[in-house]
Design a protein around this motif. Structure first.
Motif, PDB file in Angstrom:
ATOM      1  N   ALA A 136       0.855  -1.201   0.000  1.00 30.05           N
ATOM      2  CA  ALA A 136       0.000   0.000   0.000  1.00 30.05           C
ATOM      3  C   ALA A 136       0.886   1.244   0.000  1.00 30.05           C
ATOM      4  CB  ALA A 136      -0.919  -0.014   1.216  1.00 30.05           C
ATOM      5  N   GLU A 137       1.951   1.178   0.802  1.00 28.93           N
ATOM      6  CA  GLU A 137       2.869   2.329   0.884  1.00 28.93           C
ATOM      7  C   GLU A 137       3.574   2.555  -0.452  1.00 28.93           C
ATOM      8  OE1 GLU A 137       6.109   3.819   4.158  1.00 28.93           O
ATOM      9  OE2 GLU A 137       5.093   1.911   4.487  1.00 28.93           O
ATOM     10  N   VAL A 138       4.001   1.431  -1.073  1.00 30.52           N
ATOM     11  CA  VAL A 138       4.679   1.514  -2.380  1.00 30.52           C
ATOM     12  C   VAL A 138       3.748   2.183  -3.402  1.00 30.52           C
ATOM     13  CG1 VAL A 138       5.405   0.072  -4.328  1.00 30.52           C
ATOM     14  CG2 VAL A 138       6.249  -0.433  -2.032  1.00 30.52           C
ATOM     15  N   GLU A 139       2.494   1.755  -3.431  1.00 30.50           N
ATOM     16  CA  GLU A 139       1.559   2.314  -4.411  1.00 30.50           C
ATOM     17  C   GLU A 139       1.330   3.808  -4.152  1.00 30.50           C
ATOM     18  OE1 GLU A 139      -1.757  -0.104  -5.522  1.00 30.50           O
ATOM     19  OE2 GLU A 139      -2.837   1.577  -6.414  1.00 30.50           O
ATOM     20  N   LEU A 140       1.194   4.151  -2.868  1.00 22.02           N
ATOM     21  CA  LEU A 140       0.913   5.565  -2.550  1.00 22.02           C
ATOM     22  C   LEU A 140       2.091   6.475  -2.888  1.00 22.02           C
ATOM     23  CD1 LEU A 140      -1.062   5.322   0.809  1.00 22.02           C
ATOM     24  CD2 LEU A 140      -1.907   6.138  -1.408  1.00 22.02           C
ATOM     25  N   ILE A 141       3.328   6.023  -2.574  1.00 26.08           N
ATOM     26  CA  ILE A 141       4.458   6.946  -2.817  1.00 26.08           C
ATOM     27  C   ILE A 141       4.796   7.086  -4.298  1.00 26.08           C
ATOM     28  CG2 ILE A 141       5.562   6.672  -0.523  1.00 26.08           C
ATOM     29  CD1 ILE A 141       7.689   4.961  -2.012  1.00 26.08           C
ATOM     30  N   THR A 142       4.320   6.147  -5.132  1.00 22.71           N
ATOM     31  CA  THR A 142       4.663   6.253  -6.565  1.00 22.71           C
ATOM     32  C   THR A 142       3.443   6.628  -7.418  1.00 22.71           C
ATOM     33  OG1 THR A 142       4.281   3.887  -6.957  1.00 22.71           O
ATOM     34  CG2 THR A 142       6.525   4.527  -6.352  1.00 22.71           C
ATOM     35  N   LYS A 143       2.295   6.855  -6.782  1.00 26.07           N
ATOM     36  CA  LYS A 143       1.049   6.969  -7.551  1.00 26.07           C
ATOM     37  C   LYS A 143       1.011   8.151  -8.534  1.00 26.07           C
ATOM     38  CE  LYS A 143      -2.065   9.269  -4.240  1.00 26.07           C
ATOM     39  NZ  LYS A 143      -1.788  10.602  -4.717  1.00 26.07           N
ATOM     40  N   ASP A 144       1.784   9.204  -8.255  1.00 27.21           N
ATOM     41  CA  ASP A 144       1.714  10.357  -9.157  1.00 27.21           C
ATOM     42  C   ASP A 144       2.766  10.311 -10.267  1.00 27.21           C
ATOM     43  OD1 ASP A 144      -0.450  11.432  -7.801  1.00 27.21           O
ATOM     44  OD2 ASP A 144       0.871  12.251  -6.240  1.00 27.21           O
ATOM     45  N   ASN A 145       3.590   9.267 -10.281  1.00 28.60           N
ATOM     46  CA  ASN A 145       4.594   9.148 -11.359  1.00 28.60           C
ATOM     47  C   ASN A 145       3.892   8.737 -12.653  1.00 28.60           C
ATOM     48  OD1 ASN A 145       6.515   9.778  -9.514  1.00 28.60           O
ATOM     49  ND2 ASN A 145       7.112   7.663  -9.092  1.00 28.60           N
ATOM     50  N   ASN A 146       4.414   9.265 -13.783  1.00 33.96           N
ATOM     51  CA  ASN A 146       3.670   8.967 -15.013  1.00 33.96           C
ATOM     52  C   ASN A 146       4.535   8.674 -16.243  1.00 33.96           C
ATOM     53  OD1 ASN A 146       4.654  11.434 -15.512  1.00 33.96           O
ATOM     54  ND2 ASN A 146       2.702  12.540 -15.453  1.00 33.96           N
ATOM     55  N   LYS A 147       5.809   8.342 -16.002  1.00 36.36           N
ATOM     56  CA  LYS A 147       6.632   8.027 -17.192  1.00 36.36           C
ATOM     57  C   LYS A 147       6.601   6.525 -17.506  1.00 36.36           C
ATOM     58  CE  LYS A 147       9.892  11.829 -17.084  1.00 36.36           C
ATOM     59  NZ  LYS A 147      10.763  12.117 -15.950  1.00 36.36           N
ATOM     60  N   ALA A 148       6.525   5.699 -16.465  1.00 43.19           N
ATOM     61  CA  ALA A 148       6.493   4.248 -16.678  1.00 43.19           C
ATOM     62  C   ALA A 148       5.672   3.612 -15.555  1.00 43.19           C
ATOM     63  CB  ALA A 148       7.916   3.698 -16.651  1.00 43.19           C
ATOM     64  N   VAL A 149       5.033   2.493 -15.895  1.00 40.04           N
ATOM     65  CA  VAL A 149       4.199   1.804 -14.892  1.00 40.04           C
ATOM     66  C   VAL A 149       4.647   0.353 -14.787  1.00 40.04           C
ATOM     67  CG1 VAL A 149       1.843   1.137 -14.236  1.00 40.04           C
ATOM     68  CG2 VAL A 149       2.212   3.223 -15.555  1.00 40.04           C
ATOM     69  N   LEU A 150       4.804  -0.122 -13.553  1.00 40.25           N
ATOM     70  CA  LEU A 150       5.066  -1.544 -13.333  1.00 40.25           C
ATOM     71  C   LEU A 150       3.939  -2.095 -12.469  1.00 40.25           C
ATOM     72  CD1 LEU A 150       6.764  -4.148 -13.280  1.00 40.25           C
ATOM     73  CD2 LEU A 150       7.925  -3.249 -11.270  1.00 40.25           C
ATOM     74  N   ASN A 151       3.208  -3.074 -13.023  1.00 38.12           N
ATOM     75  CA  ASN A 151       2.168  -3.751 -12.247  1.00 38.12           C
ATOM     76  C   ASN A 151       2.717  -5.106 -11.825  1.00 38.12           C
ATOM     77  OD1 ASN A 151       0.027  -1.790 -12.985  1.00 38.12           O
ATOM     78  ND2 ASN A 151       0.349  -2.628 -15.027  1.00 38.12           N
ATOM     79  N   VAL A 152       2.786  -5.326 -10.534  1.00 37.62           N
ATOM     80  CA  VAL A 152       3.263  -6.618 -10.041  1.00 37.62           C
ATOM     81  C   VAL A 152       2.032  -7.425  -9.625  1.00 37.62           C
ATOM     82  CG1 VAL A 152       4.743  -7.778  -8.358  1.00 37.62           C
ATOM     83  CG2 VAL A 152       5.370  -5.506  -9.186  1.00 37.62           C
ATOM     84  N   ALA A 153       1.723  -8.478 -10.401  1.00 39.22           N
ATOM     85  CA  ALA A 153       0.572  -9.326 -10.055  1.00 39.22           C
ATOM     86  C   ALA A 153       1.032 -10.272  -8.954  1.00 39.22           C
ATOM     87  CB  ALA A 153       0.093 -10.087 -11.283  1.00 39.22           C
ATOM     88  N   PHE A 154       0.518 -10.048  -7.771  1.00 38.65           N
ATOM     89  CA  PHE A 154       1.001 -10.771  -6.592  1.00 38.65           C
ATOM     90  C   PHE A 154      -0.230 -11.194  -5.800  1.00 38.65           C
ATOM     91  CE2 PHE A 154       3.349 -11.323  -2.621  1.00 38.65           C
ATOM     92  CZ  PHE A 154       4.514 -11.898  -3.080  1.00 38.65           C
ATOM     93  N   SER A 155      -0.419 -12.501  -5.636  1.00 41.38           N
ATOM     94  CA  SER A 155      -1.662 -13.034  -5.096  1.00 41.38           C
ATOM     95  C   SER A 155      -2.779 -12.742  -6.087  1.00 41.38           C
ATOM     96  CB  SER A 155      -1.955 -12.403  -3.727  1.00 41.38           C
ATOM     97  OG  SER A 155      -3.138 -12.878  -3.192  1.00 41.38           O
ATOM     98  N   TYR A 156      -2.518 -13.095  -7.335  1.00 43.09           N
ATOM     99  CA  TYR A 156      -3.401 -12.740  -8.444  1.00 43.09           C
ATOM    100  C   TYR A 156      -3.868 -13.987  -9.198  1.00 43.09           C
ATOM    101  CZ  TYR A 156      -4.801 -11.024 -13.053  1.00 43.09           C
ATOM    102  OH  TYR A 156      -5.512 -10.772 -14.204  1.00 43.09           O
TER     103      TYR A 156
END
Ligand code: FPP
Ligand code: MG
Length: 292
Positions: A136-156
């Motif tokens: 949750a912390e990782v998503e919040l601290i990077t949420k406004d970045n917009n040059k590249a996106v990494l989605n980690v499917a974890f427990s998916y």
């Protein structure tokens, strides 16, 4: 090993990259990182060492994707099915993930400089509470970045994701946030864990297995599937470049298919409002998870 590293491409790779960049480069590539345990067996090391080598390959592949100009990557790091593996392996994978997500928090400055947004997609309620908090912390601290996106499917799994999306829609219908006229594929697609992401144009699976294993089944309806006959930790830059080259030969046909499938799919005003409130709720949930 860090998530961000220097490029390992040589001048010959870079020449090929320049040629590929004259054509259509996919905007979103997804990877099924398979074969870590076979790699471990082949090299006489422990299973977890195989997974650790798998993470090292992931960071190398992410850099290759940036070199190629691919702005979004999704990786299948842990399926809900993987919880059925031995306790020792599951705990080992969780410990590896714990260390790597902590590393993101330490590397936040570099990630923010590179403009990388990281999202962990999946059923987070199945994860140990400390990892849930970290992601949750990782998503919040990077949420406004917009040059590249990494989605980690974890427990998916894709079936779990579609159940989640369907429940969001059923709740929306029950509390009148949306009506049946607002329902279409576009709305459903934005209710999935991947939310507003473009669907991947290319899905690459390693290890010679030719299955999707419950990965991005909805989003991958028009994706080009590339099955590489190498174990994940052995994937080379040439394998990735070749997959993109093969994709470039069929991308027009895939585009046409996608246009036919998405015909008449526009978001209604009510649908857009509904999605806005779902996204706000999601951010609020992340904040409460961090505080918990
Ligand atoms: C599939 O190989 C791989 C996994 C189940 C785990 C993948 C995880 C990583 C690459 C590490 C990434 C970690 C983070 C935190 C993103 P397998 O175990 O199915 O191997 P096999 O097919 O040879 O049995
Ligand atoms: Mg496997």
């Amino acid at each position: 090993m860090s998530w961000i590293r220097d490029s390992s491409l040589n001048w010959f790779h870079l020449l090929f990259v320049r040629l590929l960049r004259c054509g259509r480069v996919p905007e979103h590539v997804a990877f099924i990182m398979d074969g870590n345990r076979r790699y471990a067996r082949k090299n006489n090391v422990e299973k977890l060492e195989g997974h650790s080598k798998g993470f090292d390959k992931l960071s190398e592949v992410l850099q290759w994707c940036l070199d190629l100009g691919i702005p979004e990557v999704t990786v299948y790091a842990f399926s809900i099915e993987n919880f059925k593996r031995s306790e020792e392996e599951v705990n080992g994978l969780m410990e590896l993930a714990r260390g790597k997500f902590k590393r993101i928090l330490l590397e936040r400055e570099t990630l923010n400089e590179h403009g990388v947004k990281i999202r962990v997609i999946g059923n987070l309620s199945l994860l140990p509470p400390d990892i849930r908090k970290l992601v949750a912390e990782v998503e919040l601290i990077t949420k406004d970045n917009n040059k590249a996106v990494l989605n980690v499917a974890f427990s998916y799994t894709a079936q779990d994701e579609m159940t989640y999306g369907t429940n969001l829609i059923l709740n929306g219908l029950a509390n009148d946030s949306i009506s049946t006229e607002d329902l279409n594929l576009k709305l459903f697609s934005k209710c999935l864990y991947t939310r507003g992401s473009k669907h991947p144009e290319l899905i690459i699976r390693t290890s010679g297995e030719t299955r999707l294993s419950d990965f991005l089944l909805f989003q991958g309806s028009c994706s080009y599937l590339y099955f590489a006959d190498v174990l994940w930790p052995e994937l080379s830059a040439w394998d990735l470049l070749w997959a993109v080259f093969k994709y470039q030969h069929v991308c027009q046909t895939l585009d046409n298919m996608a246009k036919i499938l998405q015909n008449n799919n526009t978001l209604s005003k009510k649908g857009a409002q509904f999605l806005k409130s779902i996204n706000e709720n999601h951010i609020n949930e992340l904040h409460s998870t961090v505080k918990s």
